[in-house]
Scaffold this active site. Structure first.
Site, PDB file in Angstrom:
ATOM      1  N   ARG A  96     157.322  10.265 -10.892  1.00 32.99           N
ATOM      2  CA  ARG A  96     158.323  10.766 -11.886  1.00 32.99           C
ATOM      3  C   ARG A  96     157.519  11.714 -12.906  1.00 32.99           C
ATOM      4  NH1 ARG A  96     162.125  11.729  -8.951  1.00 32.99           N
ATOM      5  NH2 ARG A  96     163.222   9.586  -8.206  1.00 32.99           N
ATOM      6  N   GLU A  99     157.595  14.956 -11.990  1.00 29.82           N
ATOM      7  CA  GLU A  99     158.951  15.524 -12.348  1.00 29.82           C
ATOM      8  C   GLU A  99     158.734  15.690 -13.269  1.00 29.82           C
ATOM      9  OE1 GLU A  99     163.280  14.571 -11.064  1.00 29.82           O
ATOM     10  OE2 GLU A  99     161.701  13.090 -12.155  1.00 29.82           O
ATOM     11  N   SER A 122     143.270  20.347 -24.770  1.00 31.21           N
ATOM     12  CA  SER A 122     141.740  19.889 -24.190  1.00 31.21           C
ATOM     13  C   SER A 122     142.614  18.716 -23.406  1.00 31.21           C
ATOM     14  CB  SER A 122     141.316  18.925 -24.917  1.00 31.21           C
ATOM     15  OG  SER A 122     140.299  18.934 -24.558  1.00 31.21           O
TER      16      SER A 122
END
Length: 155
Positions: A96, A99, A122
């Site tokens: 997830r 995703e 960074s």
């Protein structure tokens, strides 16, 4: 303790076992050693390099010999970061997160460029925080990722 990750070293697996036996959270360990819970979890997964002082404190908190921690994670140790996960990840939580980057990565990148210019955030000068936000519709996970902006240079 392969449920934590099959690629963990024997010492990292021992650290997880000691954490479980002592019923400790990453937050509690972090308070004991003076670090954030996400950093502590990164140490447990071999993704962060603890200082000698942190190893001494971890030894006391986990009830593991300091010499064992220093032998494996001492001055000679440098993490091999990023090698724990296949892409795309198969773990549901990690998938997830992946995703979210697949869907919102370019929009976030565009907003970063609008606000800061041409550069990156960074992951070295970086911190992460996980908070629980109570909500009547179901508790929420709040992730805060904070990294220094590094502009691309021209030469």
């Amino acid at each position: 303790m392969a449920e934590h990750h099959p690629k963990l070293s024997a010492l990292h697996t021992r650290m997880f076992k000691a954490k479980a036996e002592r019923k400790l959270s990453f937050e509690r360990i972090g308070k004991e050693i003076g670090r954030d819970e996400v950093y502590v979890a990164a140490v447990f997964y071999g993704q962060a390099k603890p200082t000698t002082e942190e190893l001494e404190k971890l030894s006391a908190v986990l009830n593991l010999p300091a010499s064992h921690l220093k032998d494996d994670l001492g001055a000679h140790y440098f993490p091999d970061r990023g090698g724990l996960m296949a892409v795309p990840p198969t773990d549901p939580v990690l998938y997830r997160l992946y995703e979210m980057i697949q869907v919102y990565g370019y929009p976030i990148k565009a907003v970063i460029h609008e606000k800061f210019g041409d550069g990156i955030m960074s992951a070295i000068d970086f911190s992460a925080k996980v908070d629980k936000v109570e909500n009547p519709k179901g508790d929420r996970v709040k992730l805060t990722l904070e990294g220094k902006f590094l502009p691309y240079t021209k030469w």
